[in-house]
Motif scaffolding. Structure first.
Motif, mmCIF file in Angstrom:
data_model
loop_
_atom_site.group_PDB
_atom_site.id
_atom_site.type_symbol
_atom_site.label_atom_id
_atom_site.label_comp_id
_atom_site.label_asym_id
_atom_site.label_seq_id
_atom_site.Cartn_x
_atom_site.Cartn_y
_atom_site.Cartn_z
ATOM 1 N N ASP A 103 0.832 -1.203 0.000
ATOM 2 C CA ASP A 103 0.000 0.000 0.000
ATOM 3 C C ASP A 103 0.869 1.256 0.000
ATOM 4 O O ASP A 103 0.586 2.216 -0.724
ATOM 5 C CB ASP A 103 -0.915 -0.010 1.225
ATOM 6 N N HIS A 104 1.935 1.256 0.800
ATOM 7 C CA HIS A 104 2.870 2.389 0.804
ATOM 8 C C HIS A 104 3.420 2.637 -0.603
ATOM 9 O O HIS A 104 3.458 3.781 -1.078
ATOM 10 C CB HIS A 104 4.055 2.115 1.737
ATOM 11 N N LEU A 105 3.872 1.567 -1.241
ATOM 12 C CA LEU A 105 4.459 1.695 -2.576
ATOM 13 C C LEU A 105 3.432 2.225 -3.577
ATOM 14 O O LEU A 105 3.746 3.079 -4.418
ATOM 15 C CB LEU A 105 4.997 0.344 -3.041
ATOM 16 N N ALA A 106 2.208 1.726 -3.478
ATOM 17 C CA ALA A 106 1.156 2.175 -4.395
ATOM 18 C C ALA A 106 0.855 3.657 -4.207
ATOM 19 O O ALA A 106 0.652 4.391 -5.183
ATOM 20 C CB ALA A 106 -0.108 1.342 -4.180
ATOM 21 N N LEU A 107 0.828 4.113 -2.969
ATOM 22 C CA LEU A 107 0.574 5.529 -2.699
ATOM 23 C C LEU A 107 1.688 6.408 -3.271
ATOM 24 O O LEU A 107 1.424 7.489 -3.806
ATOM 25 C CB LEU A 107 0.432 5.757 -1.194
ATOM 26 N N ILE A 108 2.921 5.947 -3.164
ATOM 27 C CA ILE A 108 4.035 6.697 -3.756
ATOM 28 C C ILE A 108 3.883 6.737 -5.275
ATOM 29 O O ILE A 108 4.044 7.788 -5.905
ATOM 30 C CB ILE A 108 5.385 6.072 -3.350
ATOM 31 N N ASP A 109 3.542 5.598 -5.874
ATOM 32 C CA ASP A 109 3.383 5.526 -7.330
ATOM 33 C C ASP A 109 2.336 6.514 -7.839
ATOM 34 O O ASP A 109 2.573 7.266 -8.786
ATOM 35 C CB ASP A 109 2.954 4.114 -7.754
ATOM 36 N N ILE A 110 1.165 6.507 -7.222
ATOM 37 C CA ILE A 110 0.033 7.281 -7.747
ATOM 38 C C ILE A 110 0.152 8.767 -7.424
ATOM 39 O O ILE A 110 -0.630 9.585 -7.933
ATOM 40 C CB ILE A 110 -1.302 6.710 -7.207
ATOM 41 N N SER A 111 1.142 9.142 -6.640
ATOM 42 C CA SER A 111 1.325 10.554 -6.295
ATOM 43 C C SER A 111 1.551 11.426 -7.522
ATOM 44 O O SER A 111 1.198 12.609 -7.523
ATOM 45 C CB SER A 111 2.506 10.708 -5.329
ATOM 46 N N SER A 112 2.127 10.856 -8.574
ATOM 47 C CA SER A 112 2.378 11.652 -9.776
ATOM 48 C C SER A 112 1.073 12.093 -10.429
ATOM 49 O O SER A 112 0.966 13.224 -10.924
ATOM 50 C CB SER A 112 3.232 10.870 -10.775
ATOM 51 N N VAL A 113 0.067 11.221 -10.446
ATOM 52 C CA VAL A 113 -1.234 11.582 -11.017
ATOM 53 C C VAL A 113 -1.884 12.689 -10.190
ATOM 54 O O VAL A 113 -2.426 13.656 -10.732
ATOM 55 C CB VAL A 113 -2.153 10.347 -11.093
ATOM 56 N N CYS A 114 -1.816 12.555 -8.871
ATOM 57 C CA CYS A 114 -2.384 13.586 -7.992
ATOM 58 C C CYS A 114 -1.699 14.930 -8.232
ATOM 59 O O CYS A 114 -2.360 15.967 -8.378
ATOM 60 C CB CYS A 114 -2.222 13.178 -6.533
ATOM 61 N N ALA A 115 -0.370 14.907 -8.268
ATOM 62 C CA ALA A 115 0.387 16.152 -8.421
ATOM 63 C C ALA A 115 0.158 16.789 -9.784
ATOM 64 O O ALA A 115 -0.005 18.011 -9.893
ATOM 65 C CB ALA A 115 1.872 15.888 -8.205
ATOM 66 N N ALA A 116 0.147 15.974 -10.837
ATOM 67 C CA ALA A 116 -0.078 16.513 -12.180
ATOM 68 C C ALA A 116 -1.457 17.149 -12.285
ATOM 69 O O ALA A 116 -1.634 18.193 -12.930
ATOM 70 C CB ALA A 116 0.078 15.405 -13.220
ATOM 71 N N SER A 117 -2.436 16.551 -11.630
ATOM 72 C CA SER A 117 -3.806 17.077 -11.666
ATOM 73 C C SER A 117 -3.913 18.396 -10.910
ATOM 74 O O SER A 117 -4.517 19.364 -11.395
ATOM 75 C CB SER A 117 -4.773 16.049 -11.069
ATOM 76 N N ILE A 118 -3.331 18.445 -9.712
ATOM 77 C CA ILE A 118 -3.388 19.674 -8.911
ATOM 78 C C ILE A 118 -2.560 20.772 -9.572
ATOM 79 O O ILE A 118 -2.954 21.944 -9.591
ATOM 80 C CB ILE A 118 -2.900 19.398 -7.478
ATOM 81 N N TYR A 119 -1.422 20.409 -10.129
ATOM 82 C CA TYR A 119 -0.565 21.385 -10.811
ATOM 83 C C TYR A 119 -1.300 22.042 -11.980
ATOM 84 O O TYR A 119 -1.198 23.254 -12.202
ATOM 85 C CB TYR A 119 0.700 20.690 -11.298
ATOM 86 N N LYS A 120 -2.064 21.249 -12.717
ATOM 87 C CA LYS A 120 -2.761 21.780 -13.890
ATOM 88 C C LYS A 120 -4.002 22.579 -13.517
ATOM 89 O O LYS A 120 -4.244 23.664 -14.070
ATOM 90 C CB LYS A 120 -3.154 20.640 -14.832
ATOM 91 N N HIS A 121 -4.795 22.072 -12.581
ATOM 92 C CA HIS A 121 -6.104 22.671 -12.314
ATOM 93 C C HIS A 121 -6.171 23.482 -11.024
ATOM 94 O O HIS A 121 -7.067 24.313 -10.872
ATOM 95 C CB HIS A 121 -7.174 21.579 -12.263
#
Length: 248
Positions: A103-121
């Motif tokens: 679960d820790h590893l998955a949360l680190i992985d998906i952080s890029s999608v979260c960051a890219a979304s917040i960065y754009k919008h």
């Protein structure tokens, strides 16, 4: 004490210069969790890639007891892939790979999608639109995050099997919890701080965990970030079947 530096990123902080029109992006949950956009050609050190790598690091700070964080490799990805080599960390191979570690590893992985979304919008828009996920995921930015998502889905499979849950439900639960973390007070400020620190040191080849953590600890956003981390970990763990259901 250094102040928490802010990049000149209007969209990163929800500053809207024109009216946003959201186009619905409905999809069948039975078939696919996300539809990945075609990436455009982007320079190796494009600012968005620095922000997503900073997000990987900021999420990984939650799990320092399990992982030995080393550095962020600022060299371009191999084989003409976009972005930089990114965060490097180790874990003792003798330790048991419990569901929470995946679960820790998955949360680190998906952080890029979260960051890219917040960065754009921006935080404000994502904070409102997140309630539409997963039925309408038009606001989620997946460009350049395909490999991270592949790792994310693989890392969550053992978690889904252990708790006898549908993988798609476990994935969406984890994505939403990751977004919750980055929307907490102090967390996005920490991401922007680390992204600017990376940018300032981009010619060094690598930037060490020790350097990043020391600099972050002297920033004005650090106390709020620490409070957010504590709240996030208390809410996420221990993992249970109920807490991993898609609607929780």
């Amino acid at each position: 004490m250094h102040s928490c530096k802010m990049l000149n990123l209007g969209c990163a902080f929800g500053i809207k210069h024109q009216q946003h029109q959201r186009e619905p992006n409905y999809f069948n949950l039975q078939l696919s969790i996300l539809s990945f956009q075609q990436a455009e050609h982007t320079p190796a050190l494009d600012l968005r890639y620095l922000v997503t790598e900073a997000a990987h690091y900021v999420m990984a700070l939650n799990f320092q007891e399990e992982f030995d964080l080393l550095y962020i490799d600022l060299n371009p990805n191999a084989e003409d892939k976009k972005g930089i080599a990114g965060l490097k960390f180790n874990r003792d191979a003798k330790k048991t790979m419990l569901p929470k570690i995946y679960d820790h590893l998955a949360l680190i992985d998906i952080s890029s999608v979260c960051a890219a979304s917040i960065y754009k919008h921006g935080k404000e828009i994502i904070g409102m639109e997140k309630s539409n996920f997963p039925a309408d995921a038009a606001m989620m930015v997946t460009e350049g995050c395909g490999e991270d998502y592949e790792r994310f889905s693989k890392h969550l499979l053992p978690v889904s099997r252990y708790f006898l849950l549908r993988p798609l439900h476990t994935q969406w639960n984890t994505i939403l919890k990751a977004f919750d973390f980055f929307l907490m007070d102090g967390v996005w400020d920490a991401v922007i701080f680390i992204a600017e620190l990376i940018s300032e040191n981009k010619n060094m080849g690598i930037i060490s965990h020790a350097h990043m953590l020391e600099s972050l600890s002297e920033s004005t956003c650090y106390p709020a970030f620490c409070t957010a981390r504590e709240g996030f970990l208390l809410a996420r763990y221990p993992l249970t079947k109920k807490s991993l259901e898609m609607n929780n």
